[in-house]
Design a protein around this motif. Structure first.
Motif, PDB file in Angstrom:
ATOM      1  N   CYS A 670      -7.400  46.555  21.128  1.00  0.00           N
ATOM      2  CA  CYS A 670      -7.020  46.222  19.865  1.00  0.00           C
ATOM      3  C   CYS A 670      -6.700  44.701  19.987  1.00  0.00           C
ATOM      4  CB  CYS A 670      -5.668  46.710  19.586  1.00  0.00           C
ATOM      5  SG  CYS A 670      -5.888  48.391  19.123  1.00  0.00           S
ATOM      6  N   LYS A 671      -6.145  44.079  21.154  1.00  0.00           N
ATOM      7  CA  LYS A 671      -6.105  42.705  21.494  1.00  0.00           C
ATOM      8  C   LYS A 671      -7.180  41.971  21.536  1.00  0.00           C
ATOM      9  CE  LYS A 671      -3.321  39.662  24.562  1.00  0.00           C
ATOM     10  NZ  LYS A 671      -4.389  38.813  24.846  1.00  0.00           N
ATOM     11  N   LEU A 672      -8.301  42.564  22.431  1.00  0.00           N
ATOM     12  CA  LEU A 672      -9.695  41.889  22.588  1.00  0.00           C
ATOM     13  C   LEU A 672     -10.199  41.816  20.978  1.00  0.00           C
ATOM     14  CD1 LEU A 672     -10.495  43.439  26.085  1.00  0.00           C
ATOM     15  CD2 LEU A 672     -10.306  40.854  25.582  1.00  0.00           C
ATOM     16  N   ALA A 673     -10.267  42.775  20.514  1.00  0.00           N
ATOM     17  CA  ALA A 673     -11.161  42.648  19.116  1.00  0.00           C
ATOM     18  C   ALA A 673     -10.458  41.822  18.252  1.00  0.00           C
ATOM     19  CB  ALA A 673     -11.073  44.320  18.707  1.00  0.00           C
ATOM     20  N   VAL A 674      -9.003  42.001  17.878  1.00  0.00           N
ATOM     21  CA  VAL A 674      -8.473  40.989  17.083  1.00  0.00           C
ATOM     22  C   VAL A 674      -8.691  39.323  17.251  1.00  0.00           C
ATOM     23  CG1 VAL A 674      -6.346  40.217  16.299  1.00  0.00           C
ATOM     24  CG2 VAL A 674      -6.649  42.574  16.380  1.00  0.00           C
ATOM     25  N   GLU A 675      -8.535  39.231  18.690  1.00  0.00           N
ATOM     26  CA  GLU A 675      -8.624  38.018  19.009  1.00  0.00           C
ATOM     27  C   GLU A 675     -10.021  37.414  19.137  1.00  0.00           C
ATOM     28  OE1 GLU A 675      -7.007  37.588  23.299  1.00  0.00           O
ATOM     29  OE2 GLU A 675      -4.864  37.292  22.567  1.00  0.00           O
ATOM     30  N   GLY A 676     -11.243  38.580  19.259  1.00  0.00           N
ATOM     31  CA  GLY A 676     -12.548  38.143  19.045  1.00  0.00           C
ATOM     32  C   GLY A 676     -12.761  37.618  17.534  1.00  0.00           C
ATOM     33  N   HIS A 677     -12.077  38.275  16.580  1.00  0.00           N
ATOM     34  CA  HIS A 677     -11.992  37.590  15.392  1.00  0.00           C
ATOM     35  C   HIS A 677     -11.428  36.379  14.961  1.00  0.00           C
ATOM     36  CE1 HIS A 677     -13.484  41.724  14.730  1.00  0.00           C
ATOM     37  NE2 HIS A 677     -13.894  41.483  13.580  1.00  0.00           N
TER      38      HIS A 677
END
Length: 706
Positions: A670-677
């Motif tokens: 979740c953290k990586l996906a959100v920060e990737g956005h």
């Protein structure tokens, strides 16, 4: 008075004209003024009286401010008697001198056998009749002594003699007073000198054993005694242990313990006051067991407490003075040494503790398997341990001219500007590569902490070798990526096969079969989502761009996540409550990735929610971002764990049993996906009141109102 002053020893003078008396007083005054030593003054007074007034013997008792005997002298036929204590004690208590002291008046006894004020000798034997005259020595109404003259011829002394003795006594009183003051000043000077010498010697060392030995030596020299012992209170303050001793049988004394209040030493430690015991064997406070154990014969004892910062920490005992008795100045001297000893012993103990701590620190510092640097706030190296020298490849002297930043790339975002994040004793950590000589590289985790050394702020850098850990992490990630990648194809085939089976089932087929097929399809889809998330996690950690962000309606993504998690919620009778604000603009997001983020958060909430609770999934606008959240009514997350739960493989113990669920990979994705956005994710939680996971997505510039 020429006849009187020229009279031979023992002549009787039965009359004195005023001129002769005046000559006598002038002579007496001149003689007394020429001496300040108390014993010499007393001797001169008696001899002058015997020579000029007449008599066979004379005595003077010097009294202190309480009327007690301070000093004395007896002269018989021009011979000074040394031992006068018992005789004078007797006459002061029950004899004529006692009457003079009490009444402060002169006395004339023509015949001692006929006067009740003249008592028998201490042995009970009645002495032969004598003639006696006695006078108080008064200096400004202050009684400083008693002068007594005796003549073996009864009726020898007359009222003229009494008047003359009284006048001489007045002159002698001031001489005695001055001699007393001089003696006291000399004694005080001696005390101060002895204490000053002791202070210089005792404070010359910080080694405890040497300090104790010096205290014993100074006490022995100052008091001229046979033996000295020193005992310290144990940490509980209930017993004294003898730590040092000198003199006979001293080795047997060391190690002996006595309880607080036991023996003279225990009495002094308990009361906190010094004492002189002239006859130890007959004193009820004396503890004979120590003498029995050591074979030493204790006769007289002077004992004082040792104080440090107002509390008693031990005692000093001085035994058996060479003269047989302790002088009046001995106790003040010993008390002064006791005060010095307390300070010196405490300093030595603190020094020993400091040296021990320093040795332990040095041992830990040098023997550490981690490299350790101590630097100033700019990173200039002040100290480095052996491991640091081995890793860097420079010796200690060379390192002292270098800066710690020369060997690695500092994370100034973590350290803060001008090391601001290290203020107030805080610590920070980050990972870096340590560069040694010969292009040697070591992956390290660096812990930086602010320390105070001798009042100066410095930095401690601990570098831990994580090369092997990084290698294993990379192997694990590579293996996981391969496994996740290889799972996708067979999982896709399983999903396709289940779809075909579902289409092939007749409409009137047994509902049980269709239910089982639905469960299989949902479980397979969940495994497929997990595999995709894990593969995406590995790729994002490697820096690869994942997904295809485009304008998407937030409500549609939320609805898709709710539909995917609805069966799990129904099984626990948990209500999934959508709370998306109407009119939200579209978000710039990869719909599938964000759907998986929401599913992970909702499934997480389902794990830790009890039956019958509610989970709210909402969204609202916050400036240039859409803020989405998942709110549960579960147990909550401890404050200390709220940041680390987004780390890979991090798991939090929940409940009284401390059970954990899952592998700790979902929130990391979740953290990586959100920060990737370009967004952020965090949690707000309170134990017993549930948790609220929140993340943001940027608003799509071309987004349309929903």
């Amino acid at each position: 008075m020429a006849a009187i002053t020229a009279a031979s020893e023992g002549d009787a003078v039965h009359g004195a004209n005023p001129r002769s008396s005046l000559d006598l007083l002038v002579h007496v005054s001149r003689e007394l003024a020429s001496a300040l030593d108390l014993r010499l003054v007393l001797e001169r007074v008696i001899k002058l009286c015997l020579q000029n007034v007449g008599g066979g013997s004379g005595s003077i008792i010097v009294l202190d401010d309480n009327g007690l005997p301070l000093d004395s002298i007896i002269v018989v036929k021009d011979k000074v008697i040394q031992e006068t204590t018992e005789q004078l004690k007797f006459t002061l208590q029950d004899g004529l001198a006692g009457w003079v002291r009490k009444n402060r008046q002169p006395a004339l006894v023509a015949d001692t056998s006929a006067d009740a004020r003249w008592q028998a000798t201490p042995g009970g034997k009645q002495s032969s009749p004598k003639s006696v005259v006695a006078a108080p020595l008064l200096a400004r109404e202050r009684l400083v002594g008693i002068l007594t003259l005796t003549n073996p011829e009864p009726g020898f002394y007359t009222e003229d003699h009494l008047s003359l003795i009284k006048i001489i006594g007045e002159q002698a009183a001031f001489a005695v007073q001055n001699a007393r003051l001089y003696a006291e000043s000399q004694r005080n000077a001696g005390i101060m000198t002895a204490i000053a010498q002791s202070a210089s010697a005792i404070s010359a060392s910080l080694q405890l054993d040497q300090v104790l030995q010096t205290i014993l030596e100074q006490t022995t020299d100052a008091l001229d005694v046979e033996a000295v012992s020193l005992a310290l209170l144990d940490p509980a303050g209930s017993a004294l242990a003898f730590r040092a001793a000198t003199g006979k049988r001293s080795k047997q004394v060391i190690g002996i313990q006595v309880a607080l209040g036991q023996g003279i030493a225990g009495w002094v430690a308990e009361r906190g006051e010094g004492v002189v015991v002239p006859d130890a064997q007959n004193d009820p406070r004396f503890y004979p067991a120590v003498d029995e154990l050591t074979g030493y014969k204790t006769q007289a004892v002077a004992c004082v407490p040792i104080r440090a910062r107002g509390r008693v920490i031990g005692v000093i005992e001085a035994l058996n003075p060479s003269g047989g008795v302790f002088d009046a100045a001995d106790l003040p001297v010993l008390e002064g040494i006791g005060t010095l000893a307390g300070t010196a012993i405490e300093h030595a103990q603190l020094f020993a503790q400091m040296e021990s701590a320093r040795a332990r620190y040095r041992e830990l510092f040098e023997d550490s398997i981690d490299a350790i640097f101590v630097t100033d706030l700019q990173g200039n190296i002040l100290e480095a341990n052996r491991q640091a020298e081995l890793w860097i490849g420079f010796d200690e002297e060379s390192l002292h001219s270098m800066n710690v930043h020369h060997f690695h790339e500092a994370d100034y975002r973590t350290l803060g500007k001008d090391m601001a994040n290290l203020q107030n004793g805080r610590s920070v950590s980050y990972e870096s590569i340590l560069q040694g000589q010969g292009n040697t590289q070591i992956a390290v985790e660096i812990f930086v902490h602010s320390i105070i050394v001798e009042g100066v702020e410095q930095l401690q850098w601990i570098l831990r070798d994580i090369t092997e850990r990084k290698r294993l992490d990379q192997l694990r990630e590579d293996l996981a990526s391969m496994i996740y990648h290889d799972l996708r194809s067979p999982l896709a085939n399983v999903v396709s096969g289940l779809d075909v089976l579902q289409m092939m089932l007749p409409a009137d087929q047994d509902p049980t079969i269709r239910s089982v097929l639905d469960i299989a399809m949902r479980s397979t889809e969940r495994v497929q989502r997990l595999a995709n998330s894990l593969l995406d996690t590995s790729r994002m950690e490697a820096g690869q761009r994942i997904g295809n962000p485009e304008p998407n309606a937030v409500a549609d993504i939320v609805q898709a996540a709710l539909e995917a998690t609805a069966p799990g919620a129904q099984a626990k009778e948990i209500v999934l409550d959508p709370a998306v604000v109407k009119g939200l603009p579209k978000a710039m997001a990869d719909a599938e990735m964000i759907r998986r983020v929401l599913i992970n958060l909702i499934e997480n909430a389902l794990k830790y929610s009890e039956h019958g609770k509610k989970i709210t999934v909402g969204a609202k606008r916050n400036g240039d971002f859409i803020e989405l959240y998942v709110q549960d009514q579960g147990r909550g997350i401890p404050k200390a764990d709220q940041e680390r739960i987004f780390e890979k493989f991090a798991r939090v113990q929940m409940g009284a049993t401390g059970n954990t669920k899952g592998l700790g990979l979902g929130l990391a994705y979740c953290k990586l996906a959100v920060e990737g956005h370009g967004g952020e994710i965090w949690v707000e939680s309170e134990l017993g009141k549930g948790s609220r996971f929140i993340f943001t997505l940027p608003v799509a510039r071309t987004g349309e109102l929903k």
